[in-house]
Design a protein around this motif. Structure first.
Motif, PDB file in Angstrom:
ATOM      1  N   TRP A  30       0.836  -1.200   0.000  1.00  0.00           N
ATOM      2  CA  TRP A  30       0.000   0.000   0.000  1.00  0.00           C
ATOM      3  C   TRP A  30       0.867   1.244   0.000  1.00  0.00           C
ATOM      4  O   TRP A  30       2.027   1.206   0.408  1.00  0.00           O
ATOM      5  N   GLN A  41     -11.727  -5.423  -1.466  1.00  0.00           N
ATOM      6  CA  GLN A  41     -11.184  -4.132  -1.049  1.00  0.00           C
ATOM      7  C   GLN A  41     -11.198  -3.144  -2.207  1.00  0.00           C
ATOM      8  O   GLN A  41     -10.811  -3.473  -3.330  1.00  0.00           O
ATOM      9  N   THR A  79     -10.821   1.356  -3.162  1.00  0.00           N
ATOM     10  CA  THR A  79     -10.537   2.720  -2.739  1.00  0.00           C
ATOM     11  C   THR A  79     -11.233   3.688  -3.683  1.00  0.00           C
ATOM     12  O   THR A  79     -11.416   3.401  -4.872  1.00  0.00           O
ATOM     13  N   TYR A 125     -11.435   7.918  -4.870  1.00  0.00           N
ATOM     14  CA  TYR A 125     -10.691   9.167  -4.952  1.00  0.00           C
ATOM     15  C   TYR A 125     -11.628  10.215  -5.540  1.00  0.00           C
ATOM     16  O   TYR A 125     -12.037  10.101  -6.705  1.00  0.00           O
ATOM     17  N   PHE A 153     -10.744  10.771   0.116  1.00  0.00           N
ATOM     18  CA  PHE A 153     -10.235   9.404  -0.028  1.00  0.00           C
ATOM     19  C   PHE A 153     -11.022   8.453   0.853  1.00  0.00           C
ATOM     20  O   PHE A 153     -11.206   8.700   2.047  1.00  0.00           O
ATOM     21  N   GLU A 154     -11.487   7.358   0.245  1.00  0.00           N
ATOM     22  CA  GLU A 154     -12.256   6.355   0.981  1.00  0.00           C
ATOM     23  C   GLU A 154     -11.632   4.975   0.815  1.00  0.00           C
ATOM     24  O   GLU A 154     -11.054   4.659  -0.231  1.00  0.00           O
ATOM     25  N   THR A 155     -11.820   4.150   1.844  1.00  0.00           N
ATOM     26  CA  THR A 155     -11.480   2.732   1.769  1.00  0.00           C
ATOM     27  C   THR A 155     -12.736   1.927   2.060  1.00  0.00           C
ATOM     28  O   THR A 155     -13.483   2.244   2.998  1.00  0.00           O
ATOM     29  N   THR A 190     -17.779   1.272   3.967  1.00  0.00           N
ATOM     30  CA  THR A 190     -16.578   2.072   4.213  1.00  0.00           C
ATOM     31  C   THR A 190     -15.961   1.765   5.563  1.00  0.00           C
ATOM     32  O   THR A 190     -16.646   1.345   6.506  1.00  0.00           O
ATOM     33  N   PRO A 208     -10.245   5.395   6.672  1.00  0.00           N
ATOM     34  CA  PRO A 208      -9.038   5.268   5.852  1.00  0.00           C
ATOM     35  C   PRO A 208      -7.743   5.440   6.639  1.00  0.00           C
ATOM     36  O   PRO A 208      -6.729   4.839   6.288  1.00  0.00           O
TER      37      PRO A 208
END
Length: 338
Positions: free
Chosen positions: A72, A141, A143, A145, A181-183, A191, A194
């Motif tokens: 990462w 998983q 992400t 943006y 920014f999200e995870t 979610t 992050p």
């Protein structure tokens, strides 16, 4: 900071395979996605509250167990604006990610290897606005943006960790330029915080030094091996942080009076890196060139700090709003290896 970018409550049935706007998160889905997050949510007493709390604790345990394996990378350089944290109130929902503020045009990077599955307004996610990208990293998983001023990759593109994918901007409902920014873990739409998600994987989203544990692999391990070789350790540069490399790092740590745990983190990086400028040569320059290539520089890794490498350093510094002097010092190294 985002004015919206909320995860509204509602049925949680999101599909990565559709381009249509997606339903929001249930309260249970939101809480399960907290991981190690700092958000505290009050629930009524009873079986449901206990079940949701158990889910949150389970998610946290998974995050703790995640490897700091070099897979990462930090998605952007900047600062955390007030109110831009995960879980902050956003009308009828909660802020679904972490904001990182900087100037329009600041580079945005893929947080991990994967495939771009959304490239559209808000990424097709409910409550989001502005130009957005979603990357699928496999294993459930994802992400996200948001608020981008420009895309640098296409839909369905395969990307690597640290690759430049976009530019920061202020598109959509915002108060200023930043990256939202999200995870997401388990499914697109679930979610997690992050900051804690990346911290469990060795990345400081606030811009600190990374943490790389024995067993890691990849470009950042190559950087470490080159730096160690400049200090005379004679490692095979294979990108695998196995027992030989880990033992060498432990010896180096002991020689510097550090805890000899083999983790290359905030205590070890500053004494391992070199301040480099044009005219230098050696394995430490190879380390720098490798780190720049991880951020899309496209250099020949020849160990010579010539005009081309100087230009690449200046470009990297400029697009990340660092002092663009062409000298690779601790601040530049920290950003590159984060």
């Amino acid at each position: 900071m985002c004015r919206s970018c909320a995860a509204p409550t509602g049925p949680n049935d999101l599909s990565a395979g559709t381009g249509h706007p997606l339903p929001g998160l249930s309260r249970r889905g939101l809480l399960a996605g907290l991981g190690l997050g700092a958000l505290t949510v009050g629930l009524s007493a009873g079986a449901e509250a206990r079940a949701v709390a158990a889910e949150a604790l389970s998610a946290g345990a998974v995050a703790v167990a995640a490897a700091r394996n070099g897979a990462w990378a930090g998605p952007a350089q900047g600062r955390f604006p007030a109110g831009g944290h995960y879980g902050a109130p956003r009308g009828g929902g909660s802020h679904a990610g972490q904001d990182v503020s900087n100037s329009t045009g600041t580079a945005v990077y893929a947080a991990a290897a994967g495939t771009v599955i959304r490239r559209s307004w808000g990424g097709g996610l409910p409550g989001r606005t502005g130009n957005g990208l979603v990357i699928s990293h496999g294993g459930g998983q994802y992400t996200y943006y948001g608020h981008l001023s420009a895309y640098r990759v296409g839909l369905n593109a395969t990307v690597s960790a640290g690759q430049r994918i976009a530019d920061m901007g202020a598109t959509g409902n915002v108060t200023g330029p930043h990256l939202h920014f999200e995870t997401h873990t388990g499914a697109l739409g679930t979610t997690v915080n992050p900051v804690s998600f990346l911290a469990a994987r060795g990345v400081d989203l606030a811009g600190g030094w990374s943490r790389i544990d024995p067993g890691a692999s990849g470009a950042t391990v190559v950087v470490i091996q080159h730096l160690m070789n400049q200090r005379g350790y004679g490692l095979v540069v294979d990108g695998a942080y196995g027992s030989v490399s880990a033992d060498a790092v432990k010896r180096f740590q002991r020689s510097k009076g550090l805890v000899a745990d083999g983790q290359v983190g905030p205590a070890t990086w500053p004494v391992l890196v070199y301040t480099l400028r044009q005219g230098g040569s050696g394995s430490h320059v190879r380390a720098l060139q490798t780190a720049l290539n991880r951020r899309s520089a496209g250099l020949v890794v020849d160990g010579g700090f010539g005009s081309v490498t100087t230009s690449a350093v200046r470009t990297y510094q400029s697009v990340n709003r660092l002092v663009a002097d062409g000298e690779a010092g601790p601040v530049t190294w920290r950003a590159l290896t984060g």
